[in-house]
Design an enzyme around this catalytic site. Structure first.
Site, PDB file in Angstrom:
ATOM      1  N   TYR A  93       0.158  -0.976  17.459  1.00  0.00           N
ATOM      2  CA  TYR A  93       0.239   0.457  17.149  1.00  0.00           C
ATOM      3  C   TYR A  93       1.517   1.083  17.700  1.00  0.00           C
ATOM      4  O   TYR A  93       2.292   1.698  16.956  1.00  0.00           O
ATOM      5  CB  TYR A  93      -0.991   1.180  17.709  1.00  0.00           C
ATOM      6  CG  TYR A  93      -0.943   2.676  17.544  1.00  0.00           C
ATOM      7  CD1 TYR A  93      -1.067   3.255  16.284  1.00  0.00           C
ATOM      8  CD2 TYR A  93      -0.764   3.513  18.640  1.00  0.00           C
ATOM      9  CE1 TYR A  93      -1.007   4.638  16.121  1.00  0.00           C
ATOM     10  CE2 TYR A  93      -0.714   4.890  18.480  1.00  0.00           C
ATOM     11  CZ  TYR A  93      -0.838   5.448  17.228  1.00  0.00           C
ATOM     12  OH  TYR A  93      -0.774   6.799  17.075  1.00  0.00           O
ATOM     13  N   LYS A  97       5.052   2.258  15.799  1.00  0.00           N
ATOM     14  CA  LYS A  97       5.462   3.658  15.957  1.00  0.00           C
ATOM     15  C   LYS A  97       6.914   3.728  16.448  1.00  0.00           C
ATOM     16  O   LYS A  97       7.702   4.576  16.002  1.00  0.00           O
ATOM     17  CB  LYS A  97       4.540   4.381  16.929  1.00  0.00           C
ATOM     18  CG  LYS A  97       3.205   4.806  16.349  1.00  0.00           C
ATOM     19  CD  LYS A  97       3.366   5.945  15.359  1.00  0.00           C
ATOM     20  CE  LYS A  97       2.033   6.575  14.994  1.00  0.00           C
ATOM     21  NZ  LYS A  97       2.198   7.679  14.013  1.00  0.00           N
TER      22      LYS A  97
END
Length: 347
Positions: A93, A97
């Site tokens: 994640y 990002k």
């Protein structure tokens, strides 16, 4: 980014990232951009196009081997974690990002850009109404597990800071950031959180959870009130594993034997305990990078943005509130957040 450049009347482009692109850094974490190919551990060679090829090649390999979709998902998740850790990020994640920010920075050209980095987003404090939340997110998973009786022990630093920010404050900061940057070439980064100016700690969450669910016990599907006690928080993975082995796994093996001897008459009890153990182990694995997080997110740019709103028009400041110092944690957690979770999230 390419689409945005074709919009001739574009005033500003907003990219929503996360403060945790910082990985597991310690100390004060500044509102600075990522350069293309930058890593957290100094390892060179991060190439986003190459990472995309690795993903495609792995997917093709799994397809050729006719791997079931469920197993393929597990394999891809594991690949993502492995690739993230090579360059210093703890999970897929935050790794993706960070790469997203790199792409925005590299391609923005003369576009006005806002990169917003919220921390752990929690239920709303005011709008559209207090306590609104949708789905189980991050730290709320712990609250749900605790309130429903599944979580009695955990791993982490009980005195560590957990950076929470209500969802409506994130939205307000986004809208004000857009207005401030509109039509101005360049990029502004805003870290939106509370660890710098109004921190809350895990011990505060533990105390609030205990008081709230003792005063308002959760009623399960069988119509019984769930009794809660103080969560045992362990400081190392080894001590946590020993605790789990002694307190739960021993019971589970013993219960499994008795259950078999009694013709599976204890199947429900055995299944319930097994689910509790797997639930706790899954949470520990998922949140381990942040349970000992020692960083504090600098929000100088966000603070200046709030100061400008407040000085310009107090009426607008009341509408577009996002001052982290205004959050009364006792009031918010006990009277807004916890009731909101029970109403909108608990299943």
């Amino acid at each position: 980014m390419e689409f945005a450049k074709k919009c001739t009347r574009l005033a500003v482009l907003v990219h929503v990232s996360t403060a945790y692109v910082a990985g597991e850094r310690e100390g004060l974490i500044h509102e600075t951009p990522y350069e293309m190919g930058e890593t957290l551990n100094g390892v060179i060679g991060l190439d986003i196009e190459q990472e995309k090829r690795i993903v495609d090649e792995k997917l093709e390999e799994l397809r050729k081997e006719s791997v079931p979709e469920k197993d393929a998902r597990v394999a891809m998740k594991q690949l993502g974690i492995e690739r993230a850790k090579i360059y210093g990020w703890p999970n897929t994640y935050v790794f993706t990002k960070a790469m997203g920010e790199m792409v925005v920075g590299a391609l923005r050209g003369a576009l006005p850009v806002v990169i917003l980095r919220p921390t752990i987003v929690t239920s709303t404090c005011r709008e559209p109404f207090p306590g609104w939340a949708e789905g189980v997110r991050t730290v709320d998973t712990l609250a749900v597990g605790y309130g429903t009786g599944k979580l009695t022990c955990f791993l982490g630093d009980i005195n560590g800071i957990v950076d929470l920010i209500p969802a409506d404050m994130v939205v307000n900061s986004m809208m004000v950031g857009m207005t401030a940057q509109a039509g101005r070439p360049g990029q502004s980064i805003y870290q939106v959180g509370t660890s710098s100016r109004n921190p809350v700690r895990y011990v505060n969450l533990q105390e609030v959870g205990l008081r709230y669910f003792r005063a308002h016990p959760y009623v399960n599907k069988q119509g019984k009130e769930v009794k809660v006690g103080k969560v045992t928080v362990l400081k190392s993975m080894s001590s946590f594993q020993r605790y789990m082995s002694l307190r739960y796994l021993f019971w589970l093996k013993g219960l499994e034997f008795v259950n078999a001897a009694l013709c599976r008459s204890l199947e429900g009890t055995y299944s319930d305990l097994d689910k509790k153990i797997k639930f706790v182990m899954r949470l520990v694995e998922l949140y381990r990078p942040y349970l000992f997080f020692k960083g504090v997110f600098d929000d100088t740019n966000t603070e200046k943005l709030w100061a400008a709103v407040r000085e310009n028009d107090m009426a607008e400041a009341e509408i577009f509130y996002f001052d982290p110092e205004s959050v009364d944690w006792e009031e918010y957690l006990m009277k807004v957040h916890m009731p909101g979770l029970v109403k909108h999230v608990f299943k």
